[in-house]
Design a protein around this motif. Structure first.
Motif, mmCIF file in Angstrom:
data_model
loop_
_atom_site.group_PDB
_atom_site.id
_atom_site.type_symbol
_atom_site.label_atom_id
_atom_site.label_comp_id
_atom_site.label_asym_id
_atom_site.label_seq_id
_atom_site.Cartn_x
_atom_site.Cartn_y
_atom_site.Cartn_z
ATOM 1 N N LYS A 197 -1.356 -4.702 18.970
ATOM 2 C CA LYS A 197 -1.626 -3.636 18.002
ATOM 3 C C LYS A 197 -0.285 -3.056 17.569
ATOM 4 O O LYS A 197 0.605 -2.851 18.399
ATOM 5 C CB LYS A 197 -2.502 -2.569 18.649
ATOM 6 N N ARG A 198 -0.116 -2.820 16.278
ATOM 7 C CA ARG A 198 1.145 -2.303 15.733
ATOM 8 C C ARG A 198 0.921 -0.893 15.210
ATOM 9 O O ARG A 198 0.131 -0.682 14.293
ATOM 10 C CB ARG A 198 1.630 -3.200 14.606
ATOM 11 N N LEU A 199 1.604 0.039 15.808
ATOM 12 C CA LEU A 199 1.449 1.448 15.460
ATOM 13 C C LEU A 199 2.788 2.026 15.039
ATOM 14 O O LEU A 199 3.830 1.649 15.576
ATOM 15 C CB LEU A 199 0.935 2.235 16.664
ATOM 16 N N ALA A 200 2.755 2.958 14.091
ATOM 17 C CA ALA A 200 3.989 3.596 13.653
ATOM 18 C C ALA A 200 3.751 5.075 13.378
ATOM 19 O O ALA A 200 2.696 5.471 12.889
ATOM 20 C CB ALA A 200 4.530 2.921 12.403
ATOM 21 N N LEU A 201 4.751 5.855 13.696
ATOM 22 C CA LEU A 201 4.770 7.283 13.389
ATOM 23 C C LEU A 201 5.934 7.504 12.444
ATOM 24 O O LEU A 201 7.070 7.145 12.758
ATOM 25 C CB LEU A 201 4.945 8.109 14.668
ATOM 26 N N VAL A 202 5.657 8.061 11.276
ATOM 27 C CA VAL A 202 6.686 8.297 10.270
ATOM 28 C C VAL A 202 6.858 9.803 10.109
ATOM 29 O O VAL A 202 5.886 10.528 9.881
ATOM 30 C CB VAL A 202 6.296 7.648 8.924
ATOM 31 N N ILE A 250 10.654 13.204 2.018
ATOM 32 C CA ILE A 250 9.207 13.115 1.798
ATOM 33 C C ILE A 250 8.874 11.827 1.050
ATOM 34 O O ILE A 250 7.947 11.099 1.422
ATOM 35 C CB ILE A 250 8.679 14.358 1.045
ATOM 36 N N ASN A 251 9.638 11.518 0.005
ATOM 37 C CA ASN A 251 9.431 10.264 -0.724
ATOM 38 C C ASN A 251 9.659 9.061 0.197
ATOM 39 O O ASN A 251 8.949 8.062 0.109
ATOM 40 C CB ASN A 251 10.365 10.165 -1.930
ATOM 41 N N ASP A 252 10.668 9.161 1.058
ATOM 42 C CA ASP A 252 10.967 8.065 1.977
ATOM 43 C C ASP A 252 9.818 7.803 2.941
ATOM 44 O O ASP A 252 9.542 6.651 3.285
ATOM 45 C CB ASP A 252 12.245 8.357 2.767
ATOM 46 N N THR A 253 9.126 8.855 3.381
ATOM 47 C CA THR A 253 7.997 8.650 4.301
ATOM 48 C C THR A 253 6.888 7.850 3.618
ATOM 49 O O THR A 253 6.265 7.001 4.231
ATOM 50 C CB THR A 253 7.417 9.973 4.834
ATOM 51 N N VAL A 254 6.661 8.128 2.339
ATOM 52 C CA VAL A 254 5.629 7.409 1.588
ATOM 53 C C VAL A 254 6.010 5.934 1.462
ATOM 54 O O VAL A 254 5.189 5.039 1.712
ATOM 55 C CB VAL A 254 5.423 8.050 0.196
ATOM 56 N N LEU A 255 7.259 5.672 1.091
ATOM 57 C CA LEU A 255 7.711 4.282 0.927
ATOM 58 C C LEU A 255 7.721 3.529 2.252
ATOM 59 O O LEU A 255 7.329 2.358 2.317
ATOM 60 C CB LEU A 255 9.102 4.253 0.296
ATOM 61 N N LEU A 256 8.156 4.194 3.321
ATOM 62 C CA LEU A 256 8.186 3.542 4.633
ATOM 63 C C LEU A 256 6.774 3.226 5.107
ATOM 64 O O LEU A 256 6.510 2.142 5.624
ATOM 65 C CB LEU A 256 8.916 4.426 5.645
ATOM 66 N N LYS A 257 5.854 4.154 4.906
ATOM 67 C CA LYS A 257 4.449 3.919 5.280
ATOM 68 C C LYS A 257 3.904 2.699 4.540
ATOM 69 O O LYS A 257 3.276 1.826 5.138
ATOM 70 C CB LYS A 257 3.617 5.163 4.972
ATOM 71 N N GLN A 258 4.147 2.625 3.231
ATOM 72 C CA GLN A 258 3.671 1.487 2.436
ATOM 73 C C GLN A 258 4.295 0.175 2.926
ATOM 74 O O GLN A 258 3.614 -0.847 3.019
ATOM 75 C CB GLN A 258 4.011 1.694 0.959
ATOM 76 N N SER A 259 5.583 0.207 3.251
ATOM 77 C CA SER A 259 6.273 -1.001 3.719
ATOM 78 C C SER A 259 5.717 -1.481 5.049
ATOM 79 O O SER A 259 5.515 -2.679 5.256
ATOM 80 C CB SER A 259 7.773 -0.732 3.859
ATOM 81 N N LEU A 260 5.468 -0.560 5.965
ATOM 82 C CA LEU A 260 4.955 -0.943 7.287
ATOM 83 C C LEU A 260 3.520 -1.434 7.233
ATOM 84 O O LEU A 260 3.102 -2.256 8.043
ATOM 85 C CB LEU A 260 5.079 0.234 8.256
ATOM 86 N N GLU A 261 2.748 -0.936 6.278
ATOM 87 C CA GLU A 261 1.347 -1.332 6.174
ATOM 88 C C GLU A 261 1.150 -2.609 5.355
ATOM 89 O O GLU A 261 0.032 -3.116 5.278
ATOM 90 C CB GLU A 261 0.533 -0.204 5.529
ATOM 91 N N ASN A 262 2.217 -3.173 4.790
ATOM 92 C CA ASN A 262 2.044 -4.353 3.935
ATOM 93 C C ASN A 262 1.502 -5.531 4.735
ATOM 94 O O ASN A 262 1.469 -5.518 5.959
ATOM 95 C CB ASN A 262 3.329 -4.704 3.177
ATOM 96 N N LYS A 263 1.088 -6.562 4.022
ATOM 97 C CA LYS A 263 0.402 -7.692 4.665
ATOM 98 C C LYS A 263 1.269 -8.459 5.648
ATOM 99 O O LYS A 263 0.748 -9.130 6.535
ATOM 100 C CB LYS A 263 -0.155 -8.643 3.612
ATOM 101 N N ASN A 264 2.587 -8.374 5.539
ATOM 102 C CA ASN A 264 3.466 -9.083 6.476
ATOM 103 C C ASN A 264 3.628 -8.331 7.799
ATOM 104 O O ASN A 264 3.637 -8.939 8.855
ATOM 105 C CB ASN A 264 4.842 -9.316 5.852
ATOM 106 N N LEU A 265 3.763 -7.029 7.732
ATOM 107 C CA LEU A 265 3.986 -6.258 8.958
ATOM 108 C C LEU A 265 2.694 -5.736 9.574
ATOM 109 O O LEU A 265 2.568 -5.653 10.778
ATOM 110 C CB LEU A 265 4.942 -5.100 8.681
ATOM 111 N N GLN A 266 1.756 -5.314 8.779
ATOM 112 C CA GLN A 266 0.430 -4.875 9.208
ATOM 113 C C GLN A 266 0.443 -3.811 10.307
ATOM 114 O O GLN A 266 -0.270 -3.899 11.294
ATOM 115 C CB GLN A 266 -0.399 -6.070 9.649
ATOM 116 N N VAL A 280 -0.203 2.976 10.401
ATOM 117 C CA VAL A 280 0.700 4.121 10.336
ATOM 118 C C VAL A 280 -0.119 5.401 10.365
ATOM 119 O O VAL A 280 -1.035 5.589 9.561
ATOM 120 C CB VAL A 280 1.565 4.074 9.048
ATOM 121 N N MET A 281 0.222 6.268 11.300
ATOM 122 C CA MET A 281 -0.426 7.579 11.350
ATOM 123 C C MET A 281 -0.061 8.332 10.080
ATOM 124 O O MET A 281 0.927 8.026 9.422
ATOM 125 C CB MET A 281 0.070 8.365 12.562
ATOM 126 N N ALA A 282 -0.838 9.333 9.723
ATOM 127 C CA ALA A 282 -0.506 10.156 8.565
ATOM 128 C C ALA A 282 0.926 10.663 8.736
ATOM 129 O O ALA A 282 1.272 11.195 9.794
ATOM 130 C CB ALA A 282 -1.471 11.328 8.453
#
Length: 92
Positions: free
Chosen positions: A22-27, A43-59, A62-64
């Protein structure tokens, strides 16, 4: 340099046995500080990092994102995040 870091992360995550974990991330993104001028992009960076970590390659799951958190908020977020992590999980 950024591409290199992501490449290393992708290589590590593609190792046998890792794909089942299981892959979990806290941003966390704080841009407002009591004794300093506000930063421009966290704040913008948290949105971009969340999107990057949730992409189909990394899956990653990501917590809110935690934004402009107080000390109390950070401790609570870390406790909640820690409670979700099990042995063998990948946590960022």
């Amino acid at each position: 340099m950024q591409v290199f870091k992501w490449g290393i992360l992708l290589c590590l995550l593609s190792q046998p046995g890792i794909s089942e974990a299981k892959r979990l991330a806290l941003v966390i993104g704080n841009q407002e500080y009591k004794h300093f001028d506000p930063l421009k992009n966290p704040i913008n960076d948290t949105v971009l990092l969340k999107q990057s970590l949730e992409n189909k390659n990394l899956q990653f799951q990501v917590m809110a994102p935690v934004k402009n958190a107080t000390r109390k908020d950070l401790i609570e977020a870390l406790r909640n995040f820690n409670a979700q992590i099990a042995e063998g999980d990948i946590a960022l």
